[in-house]
Structure formats: C-alpha cells, structure tokens
Design a protein around this motif. Structure first.
Motif, PDB file in Angstrom:
ATOM      1  N   HIS A  26       0.844  -1.198   0.000  1.00  0.00           N
ATOM      2  CA  HIS A  26       0.000   0.000   0.000  1.00  0.00           C
ATOM      3  C   HIS A  26       0.879   1.248   0.000  1.00  0.00           C
ATOM      4  CE1 HIS A  26      -3.860  -2.000   0.571  1.00  0.00           C
ATOM      5  NE2 HIS A  26      -3.205  -2.833   1.366  1.00  0.00           N
ATOM      6  N   SER A  27       0.566   2.169  -0.884  1.00  0.00           N
ATOM      7  CA  SER A  27       1.404   3.353  -1.056  1.00  0.00           C
ATOM      8  C   SER A  27       1.513   4.191   0.223  1.00  0.00           C
ATOM      9  CB  SER A  27       0.894   4.215  -2.214  1.00  0.00           C
ATOM     10  OG  SER A  27      -0.447   4.600  -1.994  1.00  0.00           O
ATOM     11  N   ASP A  28       0.423   4.353   0.959  1.00  0.00           N
ATOM     12  CA  ASP A  28       0.487   5.142   2.192  1.00  0.00           C
ATOM     13  C   ASP A  28       1.275   4.434   3.290  1.00  0.00           C
ATOM     14  OD1 ASP A  28      -0.906   7.122   0.927  1.00  0.00           O
ATOM     15  OD2 ASP A  28      -2.780   6.828   2.025  1.00  0.00           O
ATOM     16  N   LEU A  29       1.304   3.116   3.259  1.00  0.00           N
ATOM     17  CA  LEU A  29       2.100   2.365   4.222  1.00  0.00           C
ATOM     18  C   LEU A  29       3.592   2.585   3.950  1.00  0.00           C
ATOM     19  CD1 LEU A  29       2.016   0.436   6.617  1.00  0.00           C
ATOM     20  CD2 LEU A  29       1.929  -1.468   4.981  1.00  0.00           C
ATOM     21  N   VAL A  30       3.962   2.599   2.682  1.00  0.00           N
ATOM     22  CA  VAL A  30       5.347   2.898   2.314  1.00  0.00           C
ATOM     23  C   VAL A  30       5.703   4.304   2.776  1.00  0.00           C
ATOM     24  CG1 VAL A  30       6.933   3.260   0.391  1.00  0.00           C
ATOM     25  CG2 VAL A  30       5.348   1.350   0.333  1.00  0.00           C
ATOM     26  N   SER A  31       4.809   5.246   2.536  1.00  0.00           N
ATOM     27  CA  SER A  31       5.051   6.646   2.896  1.00  0.00           C
ATOM     28  C   SER A  31       5.298   6.832   4.383  1.00  0.00           C
ATOM     29  CB  SER A  31       3.874   7.512   2.463  1.00  0.00           C
ATOM     30  OG  SER A  31       3.744   7.474   1.064  1.00  0.00           O
ATOM     31  N   LEU A  32       4.620   6.038   5.216  1.00  0.00           N
ATOM     32  CA  LEU A  32       4.816   6.128   6.669  1.00  0.00           C
ATOM     33  C   LEU A  32       6.220   5.721   7.087  1.00  0.00           C
ATOM     34  CD1 LEU A  32       1.536   4.599   8.142  1.00  0.00           C
ATOM     35  CD2 LEU A  32       2.303   6.971   8.327  1.00  0.00           C
ATOM     36  N   HIS A  33       6.844   4.842   6.326  1.00  0.00           N
ATOM     37  CA  HIS A  33       8.106   4.240   6.752  1.00  0.00           C
ATOM     38  C   HIS A  33       9.333   4.670   5.962  1.00  0.00           C
ATOM     39  CE1 HIS A  33       6.106   1.701   9.626  1.00  0.00           C
ATOM     40  NE2 HIS A  33       5.247   1.329   8.699  1.00  0.00           N
ATOM     41  N   SER A  34       9.140   5.287   4.795  1.00  0.00           N
ATOM     42  CA  SER A  34      10.306   5.633   3.983  1.00  0.00           C
ATOM     43  C   SER A  34      10.056   6.910   3.181  1.00  0.00           C
ATOM     44  CB  SER A  34      10.645   4.484   3.034  1.00  0.00           C
ATOM     45  OG  SER A  34      11.645   4.872   2.131  1.00  0.00           O
ATOM     46  N   PRO A  36      12.269   8.411   1.108  1.00  0.00           N
ATOM     47  CA  PRO A  36      12.701   8.269  -0.294  1.00  0.00           C
ATOM     48  C   PRO A  36      11.697   7.505  -1.153  1.00  0.00           C
ATOM     49  CG  PRO A  36      14.528   7.815   1.175  1.00  0.00           C
ATOM     50  CD  PRO A  36      13.297   7.930   2.029  1.00  0.00           C
ATOM     51  N   LEU A  37      11.133   6.425  -0.602  1.00  0.00           N
ATOM     52  CA  LEU A  37      10.138   5.676  -1.374  1.00  0.00           C
ATOM     53  C   LEU A  37       8.837   6.465  -1.494  1.00  0.00           C
ATOM     54  CD1 LEU A  37      10.730   2.022  -0.096  1.00  0.00           C
ATOM     55  CD2 LEU A  37      11.564   3.093  -2.208  1.00  0.00           C
ATOM     56  N   ASP A  38       8.499   7.243  -0.484  1.00  0.00           N
ATOM     57  CA  ASP A  38       7.325   8.111  -0.552  1.00  0.00           C
ATOM     58  C   ASP A  38       7.452   9.081  -1.726  1.00  0.00           C
ATOM     59  OD1 ASP A  38       4.915   9.595   0.312  1.00  0.00           O
ATOM     60  OD2 ASP A  38       6.378  11.123   0.917  1.00  0.00           O
ATOM     61  N   ARG A  39       8.623   9.694  -1.866  1.00  0.00           N
ATOM     62  CA  ARG A  39       8.831  10.633  -2.983  1.00  0.00           C
ATOM     63  C   ARG A  39       8.749   9.909  -4.322  1.00  0.00           C
ATOM     64  NH1 ARG A  39      12.253  12.979   0.955  1.00  0.00           N
ATOM     65  NH2 ARG A  39      14.039  11.756   0.262  1.00  0.00           N
TER      66      ARG A  39
END
Length: 121
Positions: A26-34, A36-39
């Motif tokens: 899930h994209s928002d799950l990635v955003s919570l933890h990283s 660089p990956l969020d960007r």
C-alpha cells in the motif's frame, strides 16, 4: 490510530519490481516508513507517473522483509549462511583438505600465540 490504519490500507497498492519479481505494498504504508520511497510514489517523477518502480540495487529477500516490517512492525530474519573463504595459508596450495583452526579453537589468547610460534596454527 484505527482511522489511520484504515486510510493506510485503503490506499492503492504500489508495485515495486525487485530482481524481476513484482511486489506490492500500500502506497500510504510505504510513505509512513520511507521518505525516499514516498517521494518515488507521490512526487512528480517517472515512477509515480508509471505506477511502478524497479529497484535495481535491492535484494528481493530484503525488500520482502521491509514489507513484512511495514505491516507487522517486525520481520523474519534471513537465513544465515556462510560462504567458504579460502584460507590465506592454503591459497595456491593444491591440498584443500587442510583444516585451518580459528582463534576460537584455542583455550585462551596466549594459547593462540603459543601455537602460532610453534607452527601449529
């Protein structure tokens, strides 16, 4: 917290291609933890436009553990293996049956030095 969890899991999955394998999170799950990956997912970059990213320098097992950690807060450790490294004493020597003891085999540090001096190590 429950509302945050719902929104994270309601976000669209993002595809990462690692070692040729598609892996989704899930994209928002990635955003919570990283960051660089969020960007990579949300910034105006090629990966965000395409809807997937190819990670060239990441081991598949490592990324799977990242996904597990993002979901659970922990991950299953990788299986530990050792690669046999030739001993400097046997490099170039055709006799590969020679066992090279390590310092762990000595009873105490002085014993290692004594064995080296006597040529037994």
């Amino acid at each position: 917290m429950a509302a945050q969890s719902r929104s994270v899991y309601a976000s669209a999955p993002f595809k990462f291609i690692v070692e040729g394998e598609p892996l989704y999170i899930h994209s928002d799950l990635v955003s919570l933890h990283s960051k660089p990956l969020d960007r990579m997912i949300h910034a105006p970059v090629a990966e965000a436009q395409k809807g997937f990213a190819t990670l060239e320098d990441v081991d598949e097992g490592t990324f799977v553990r990242f996904i597990e950690w993002a979901h659970k807060g922990y991950y299953t450790a990788a299986e530990f293996t050792t690669d046999e490294v030739p001993s400097p004493r046997t490099s170039g020597n055709q006799n590969h049956d020679e066992v090279v003891p390590t310092t762990q085999e000595a009873d105490f540090p002085g014993e290692t030095l004594r064995l080296c001096i006597r040529g037994e190590l």
